[in-house]
Design a protein around this motif. Structure first.
Motif, PDB file in Angstrom:
ATOM      1  N   PHE A  57       0.913  -1.202   0.162  1.00  0.00           N
ATOM      2  CA  PHE A  57       0.101  -0.316   0.357  1.00  0.00           C
ATOM      3  C   PHE A  57       0.748   1.455  -0.308  1.00  0.00           C
ATOM      4  O   PHE A  57       0.504   2.293  -0.250  1.00  0.00           O
ATOM      5  N   GLY A  58       2.018   1.102   0.389  1.00  0.00           N
ATOM      6  CA  GLY A  58       3.309   2.498   0.722  1.00  0.00           C
ATOM      7  C   GLY A  58       3.627   2.814  -0.832  1.00  0.00           C
ATOM      8  O   GLY A  58       2.999   3.243  -1.103  1.00  0.00           O
ATOM      9  N   PRO A  59       4.036   2.496  -1.336  1.00  0.00           N
ATOM     10  CA  PRO A  59       4.199   2.271  -2.727  1.00  0.00           C
ATOM     11  C   PRO A  59       3.506   2.848  -3.596  1.00  0.00           C
ATOM     12  O   PRO A  59       2.883   3.642  -4.402  1.00  0.00           O
ATOM     13  N   LEU A  60       2.338   1.891  -3.064  1.00  0.00           N
ATOM     14  CA  LEU A  60       1.004   2.550  -4.447  1.00  0.00           C
ATOM     15  C   LEU A  60       0.205   3.300  -3.905  1.00  0.00           C
ATOM     16  O   LEU A  60       0.213   4.029  -5.153  1.00  0.00           O
ATOM     17  N   ALA A  61       0.218   3.707  -2.756  1.00  0.00           N
ATOM     18  CA  ALA A  61      -0.252   5.031  -2.631  1.00  0.00           C
ATOM     19  C   ALA A  61       0.701   6.404  -2.564  1.00  0.00           C
ATOM     20  O   ALA A  61       0.520   7.711  -3.564  1.00  0.00           O
ATOM     21  N   TYR A  62       1.832   5.883  -2.749  1.00  0.00           N
ATOM     22  CA  TYR A  62       3.148   7.217  -3.258  1.00  0.00           C
ATOM     23  C   TYR A  62       3.264   7.369  -4.935  1.00  0.00           C
ATOM     24  O   TYR A  62       3.211   8.219  -5.390  1.00  0.00           O
ATOM     25  N   LEU A  63       3.044   6.591  -5.506  1.00  0.00           N
ATOM     26  CA  LEU A  63       2.836   6.162  -6.614  1.00  0.00           C
ATOM     27  C   LEU A  63       1.510   7.367  -7.765  1.00  0.00           C
ATOM     28  O   LEU A  63       1.250   7.810  -8.152  1.00  0.00           O
TER      29      LEU A  63
ATOM     30  N   MET B  24       0.076   9.676  -5.449  1.00  0.00           N
ATOM     31  CA  MET B  24       0.288  11.085  -5.192  1.00  0.00           C
ATOM     32  C   MET B  24       1.205  11.696  -6.442  1.00  0.00           C
ATOM     33  O   MET B  24       1.008  12.237  -6.677  1.00  0.00           O
ATOM     34  N   ARG B  25       2.209  10.964  -6.649  1.00  0.00           N
ATOM     35  CA  ARG B  25       2.834  11.636  -7.593  1.00  0.00           C
ATOM     36  C   ARG B  25       2.341  11.726  -8.885  1.00  0.00           C
ATOM     37  O   ARG B  25       2.776  12.643  -9.718  1.00  0.00           O
ATOM     38  N   GLU B  26       0.807  10.542  -9.166  1.00  0.00           N
ATOM     39  CA  GLU B  26       0.601  11.029 -10.111  1.00  0.00           C
ATOM     40  C   GLU B  26      -0.263  11.798 -10.322  1.00  0.00           C
ATOM     41  O   GLU B  26      -0.357  13.199 -10.767  1.00  0.00           O
ATOM     42  N   LEU B  27      -0.699  12.236  -9.232  1.00  0.00           N
ATOM     43  CA  LEU B  27      -1.401  13.858  -8.978  1.00  0.00           C
ATOM     44  C   LEU B  27      -0.820  14.642  -9.027  1.00  0.00           C
ATOM     45  O   LEU B  27      -1.411  15.725  -9.482  1.00  0.00           O
ATOM     46  N   ARG B  28       0.170  14.877  -8.285  1.00  0.00           N
ATOM     47  CA  ARG B  28       1.216  16.163  -8.253  1.00  0.00           C
ATOM     48  C   ARG B  28       1.302  16.203  -9.590  1.00  0.00           C
ATOM     49  O   ARG B  28       1.911  17.678  -9.790  1.00  0.00           O
ATOM     50  N   GLY B  29       1.894  14.995 -10.114  1.00  0.00           N
ATOM     51  CA  GLY B  29       2.425  15.510 -12.158  1.00  0.00           C
ATOM     52  C   GLY B  29       1.515  16.383 -11.992  1.00  0.00           C
ATOM     53  O   GLY B  29       1.457  16.981 -13.066  1.00  0.00           O
ATOM     54  N   ALA B  30      -0.430  15.473 -11.844  1.00  0.00           N
ATOM     55  CA  ALA B  30      -1.074  16.225 -13.572  1.00  0.00           C
ATOM     56  C   ALA B  30      -1.723  17.898 -12.633  1.00  0.00           C
ATOM     57  O   ALA B  30      -1.393  18.486 -14.095  1.00  0.00           O
TER      58      ALA B  30
END
Length: 108
Positions: free
Chosen positions: A83-89, A91-97
């Protein structure tokens, strides 16, 4: 919403449902206990531990490059595994958007 974010949300939801059912059925320690009953099961457990540690190293390096806070995701990985890496990915995608939308608005 990007296709990657939709895919991540679907994986998180499906894995979350499976994890919820497993926790309700056998509890937190009941999930871990079978991994110490045979060498094959122990191999799978330690394989997952290694993958989670590698994911933590990747998250720290990636977060430094992007200026993101990573420690909540490291803590989540230590407590809840993937769940940690999935949540990070996610968040990273949201931040990139957000950056793509902000960059487009600033260019106008």
């Amino acid at each position: 919403m990007s296709g990657r974010l939709i895919a991540l949300a679907a994986v998180i939801a499906a894995f979350g449902a499976l994890s919820t059912v497993a926790l309700m059925d056998v509890g937190y320690f009941g999930i871990i206990e079978p991994h110490f009953q045979s060498w094959g099961a122990a191999q799978v457990f330690f394989d997952l531990v290694i993958v989670c540690l590698l994911a933590c190293i990747w998250m720290v390096n990636d977060a430094r490059e992007r200026g993101l806070a990573v420690w909540p995701f490291i803590a989540l990985t230590l407590v809840a595994g993937s769940f940690g890496p999935l949540a990070y990915l996610a968040m990273r995608e949201l931040r990139g958007a957000e950056k793509r939308v902000t960059g487009t608005a600033a260019a106008r």
